[in-house]
Design a protein around this motif. Structure first.
Motif, short mmCIF file in Angstrom:
data_model
loop_
_atom_site.label_atom_id
_atom_site.label_comp_id
_atom_site.label_asym_id
_atom_site.label_seq_id
_atom_site.Cartn_x
_atom_site.Cartn_y
_atom_site.Cartn_z
N LEU A 474 -33.04 3.85 24.60
CA LEU A 474 -33.66 2.55 24.37
C LEU A 474 -34.32 2.05 25.65
O LEU A 474 -33.72 2.04 26.72
N SER A 475 -35.55 1.63 25.55
CA SER A 475 -36.26 1.08 26.70
C SER A 475 -35.55 -0.18 27.21
O SER A 475 -35.25 -1.09 26.44
N GLY A 476 -35.25 -0.19 28.51
CA GLY A 476 -34.56 -1.32 29.11
C GLY A 476 -33.05 -1.22 29.05
O GLY A 476 -32.34 -2.05 29.62
N ALA A 477 -32.54 -0.19 28.35
CA ALA A 477 -31.09 0.00 28.25
C ALA A 477 -30.84 1.47 27.94
O ALA A 477 -30.48 1.85 26.83
N GLN A 478 -31.02 2.32 28.94
CA GLN A 478 -31.01 3.77 28.75
C GLN A 478 -29.68 4.30 28.25
O GLN A 478 -29.61 5.40 27.69
N ARG A 479 -28.60 3.54 28.44
CA ARG A 479 -27.29 4.00 27.99
C ARG A 479 -27.23 4.10 26.47
O ARG A 479 -26.42 4.84 25.91
N TYR A 480 -28.07 3.34 25.78
CA TYR A 480 -28.05 3.27 24.32
C TYR A 480 -29.22 4.01 23.71
O TYR A 480 -30.31 4.11 24.31
N LEU A 481 -29.03 4.50 22.49
CA LEU A 481 -30.11 5.12 21.72
C LEU A 481 -30.81 4.06 20.88
O LEU A 481 -30.21 3.06 20.47
N ARG A 482 -32.05 4.32 20.55
CA ARG A 482 -32.77 3.42 19.65
C ARG A 482 -32.07 3.34 18.29
O ARG A 482 -32.05 2.29 17.64
N ALA A 483 -31.44 4.44 17.88
CA ALA A 483 -30.72 4.46 16.60
C ALA A 483 -29.58 3.45 16.59
O ALA A 483 -29.21 2.92 15.53
N GLU A 520 -37.44 -6.94 23.59
CA GLU A 520 -38.62 -6.70 22.75
C GLU A 520 -38.48 -5.39 21.98
O GLU A 520 -38.82 -5.33 20.78
N ALA A 521 -37.97 -4.35 22.65
CA ALA A 521 -37.83 -3.06 21.97
C ALA A 521 -36.83 -3.15 20.82
O ALA A 521 -37.07 -2.64 19.72
N VAL A 522 -35.72 -3.83 21.05
CA VAL A 522 -34.71 -3.96 19.99
C VAL A 522 -35.24 -4.82 18.85
O VAL A 522 -35.07 -4.49 17.68
N ALA A 523 -35.90 -5.92 19.19
CA ALA A 523 -36.45 -6.79 18.15
C ALA A 523 -37.44 -6.04 17.27
O ALA A 523 -37.46 -6.21 16.04
N ALA A 524 -38.25 -5.19 17.87
CA ALA A 524 -39.24 -4.43 17.09
C ALA A 524 -38.55 -3.45 16.14
O ALA A 524 -39.03 -3.22 15.02
N ILE A 525 -37.43 -2.87 16.57
CA ILE A 525 -36.70 -1.92 15.72
C ILE A 525 -36.06 -2.63 14.54
O ILE A 525 -36.09 -2.15 13.40
N VAL A 526 -35.45 -3.80 14.78
CA VAL A 526 -34.63 -4.44 13.75
C VAL A 526 -35.40 -5.42 12.88
O VAL A 526 -34.92 -5.79 11.80
N ALA A 527 -36.58 -5.84 13.30
CA ALA A 527 -37.34 -6.83 12.53
C ALA A 527 -37.56 -6.40 11.07
O ALA A 527 -37.33 -7.19 10.14
N PRO A 528 -38.00 -5.16 10.80
CA PRO A 528 -38.20 -4.77 9.39
C PRO A 528 -36.89 -4.75 8.60
O PRO A 528 -36.88 -5.04 7.40
N ILE A 529 -35.78 -4.41 9.26
CA ILE A 529 -34.49 -4.32 8.57
C ILE A 529 -33.99 -5.71 8.19
O ILE A 529 -33.47 -5.94 7.10
#
Length: 573
Positions: A474-483, A520-529
């Motif tokens: 995940l951009s801005g939090a490399q420890r976590y995956l986008r998934a 911003e990266a997390v918001a973009a991933i979860v917005a459609p969900i």
């Protein structure tokens, strides 16, 4: 048993179930509060086959239960207070979690306890830890953790070279356990849902229903829509923590529990700032309590303080003096001194210390760490006090209490029923090398994923199989995956961006910017969900950033009132 998925559609279904209860068709048990005690109570009641509902005014574990020392421990310091019953109970629960009910979430951690005086401390501390280990030993059962061992100066230096030369002449090494507290609570809720509970976060209890003198349910408000509705229940458990008295007042209870709020602050620093075995922490006595330096993934957690909190319980926050206190006590035992610039994160929570009910003509002076269940109104029981580690016992007691005589036919099963993700975790661990090879991840990342999800890691892998982009850091939090961001919204009940960044992930204290770079990266991933349009997405980002900025600003103030005022502004609707 259902799969325990907390999807947006499940939240809607749960609200529908709660709203459609009636006086003739009520829940068997309704739980107010989604911290560890409330979540545990919902799980306990659901596994007994009862019709259960549970809500929290904010997110699961958003109060005290996400701001602890992250330890599942017996409470070594309580032996000094001669509280043997509490320690024995907590040790039994710690080992049960490690060996059976949550081995994916709870893991061993070693601590060294330094000796300042070779003979006196070796005898005094050594006898205490000997008793600690003895109390955890059960005939016929394999030990959950290794036995203590004494360390000379040389062995101590090899374990913890960052310890100041004059801080110890030796030490005693012993084992306890650690846990991601917020993830544990969320998993408890999911486990309760797996057994049929209706669970909805961001739902406030704004009143209590009465049938004559009996409490027959609550008046609730969905904070996402503002809609108000009634929830009918035969029995209600109030597990409100530091909000207990506020809820008792809403119920117009004639009796009740008094809960004292005590602020505990922790700071985090990068792993390379303290030279030590990355799997070994340190415990040291202070003039007020104890200092923990706890190893985590890439950083250390240092805590804690213990000061009265007289501000709004919705907004506990650290001030500059709290941080300086922790740095001072850490530096007293460390060779390389920490500075404010080394602090990457700060978090603050309120311990709900139980104050005995005052009887007329008597003074109340004792504050206990043990819990109490009390009928504050007919069919309404409040539970408060206790420790995170003993949540299961507290939950069992609360459900037994509200069931009364019916408990004889519906015994608690939670001592034997594992939490979601626990069953079969050993097989997943044995296959971690293959997972790492298939997805191009290093084994440390896979180990961490197993610690977070257990056998539910298969859900994460399914997401990555469907969309390989979700397998990237995940951009801005490399420890976590986008998934993991996707899964937090689709299966773990997150409703707001802060739910994800602060509790499904722990970015509010794991990175210097408190998670803003990942927002911003997390918001973009979860917005459609979550069904966010552009305006809602932008607002979620702005609200999260404002709250993070307010917490950072509060950490420069020198009193609780000033610190709390800055954060309270960001909590207003």
């Amino acid at each position: 048993m259902r799969n325990g998925e907390l999807s947006p559609s499940f939240r809607d279904e749960a609200l529908h179930t709660l709203e459609n209860t009636t006086a003739d068709n009520p829940l068997d048990v309704f739980v107010v509060g989604g911290g560890v005690t409330g979540a545990g109570s919902a799980f306990d009641a659901a596994t007994r086959g009862l019709k259960v509902g549970v809500v929290d005014a904010k997110d699961w574990a958003s109060g005290t239960s996400s701001r602890s020392s992250k330890l599942m421990h017996g409470g070594l310091r309580y032996l000094e207070m001669l509280d043997f019953k509490l320690v024995a109970e907590a040790l039994k629960e710690r080992d049960l979690l490690l060996q059976h009910t949550a081995p994916h979430l709870v893991e061993p951690v070693a601590f060294v306890f330094p000796f300042e005086h070779r003979l006196i401390d070796r005898a005094f501390i050594g006898s205490g830890v000997l008793l600690y280990d003895t109390m955890a030993t059960r005939p016929g059962r394999k030990r959950a953790l290794p036995l203590r061992r004494h360390l000379g100066k040389k062995a101590l230096n090899s374990h913890f070279p960052g310890l100041a030369d004059d801080a110890a002449v030796g030490a005693l090494e012993y084992y306890d356990a650690k846990v991601d507290d917020a993830r544990f609570v969320m998993t408890l809720i999911r486990s309760a849902v797996g057994y049929g509970a209706a669970a909805a976060n961001h739902v406030s209890v704004i009143g209590y229903l009465h049938d004559g003198e009996r409490v027959s349910g609550v008046r609730a408000r969905d904070e996402m829509t503002g809609r108000e509705f009634d929830i009918h229940a035969r029995r209600t458990i109030l597990a409100g923590g530091v909000w207990t008295e506020e809820q008792q007042d809403l119920a117009q209870a004639d009796a009740g529990l008094h809960v004292l709020a005590s602020k505990g602050v922790h700071i985090t620093v990068d792993q390379d700032k303290i030279k030590a075995d990355p799997d070994t922490g340190i415990i040291s006595k202070t003039e007020k309590s104890v200092l923990f330096v706890i190893p985590w993934e890439g950083y250390w957690v240092i805590g804690t303080t213990d000061t009265p909190w007289d501000q709004d319980v919705d907004s506990p926050v650290a001030n500059s003096d709290d941080i300086d206190y922790l740095l001072k006590h850490a530096n007293a035992i460390l060779t390389e001194k920490l500075t404010r610039n080394d602090v990457i994160g700060v978090y603050s929570g309120l311990r709900p210390l139980l104050q005995p009910v005052v009887k007329e003509g008597q003074a109340s002076t004792k504050v206990s760490r043990e819990h109490t269940v009390m009928e504050v109104e007919p069919a309404l029981a409040a539970i408060a006090g206790g420790k995170f580690t003993t949540y299961r016992v507290m939950a069992e007691d609360a459900v037994d209490f509200v069931l009364g005589d019916d408990a004889k036919d519906r015994r608690s099963l939670t001592e034997s029923v594992p939490l979601l993700g626990a069953q079969g975790v050993g097989a997943v661990r044995r296959g971690q090398a293959g997972i790492a090879e298939k997805y191009g991840w290093d084994e440390d990342r896979v180990k961490r994923l197993i610690r977070r999800y257990g056998t539910l890691l298969e859900d994460i892998l399914d997401l990555v199989d469907e969309d390989p982009e979700l397998g990237r850091p995940l951009s801005g939090a490399q420890r976590y995956l986008r998934a993991e961001a996707h899964y937090a919204a689709s299966s773990e009940g997150a409703v707001h961006l802060g739910d994800i960044l602060e509790r499904r992930m722990r970015l509010n204290y794991e990175v210097r910017d408190r998670g803003k770079a990942a927002a911003e990266a997390v918001a973009a991933i979860v917005a459609p969900i979550l069904g966010w349009d552009d305006e809602r997405e932008a607002k979620e980002i702005a609200d999260f950033n404002a709250h993070a900025d307010a917490q950072i600003a509060a950490e420069s103030t020198h009193d609780d009132a000033s610190a709390a005022a800055l954060v309270e502004e960001t909590l207003k609707p």
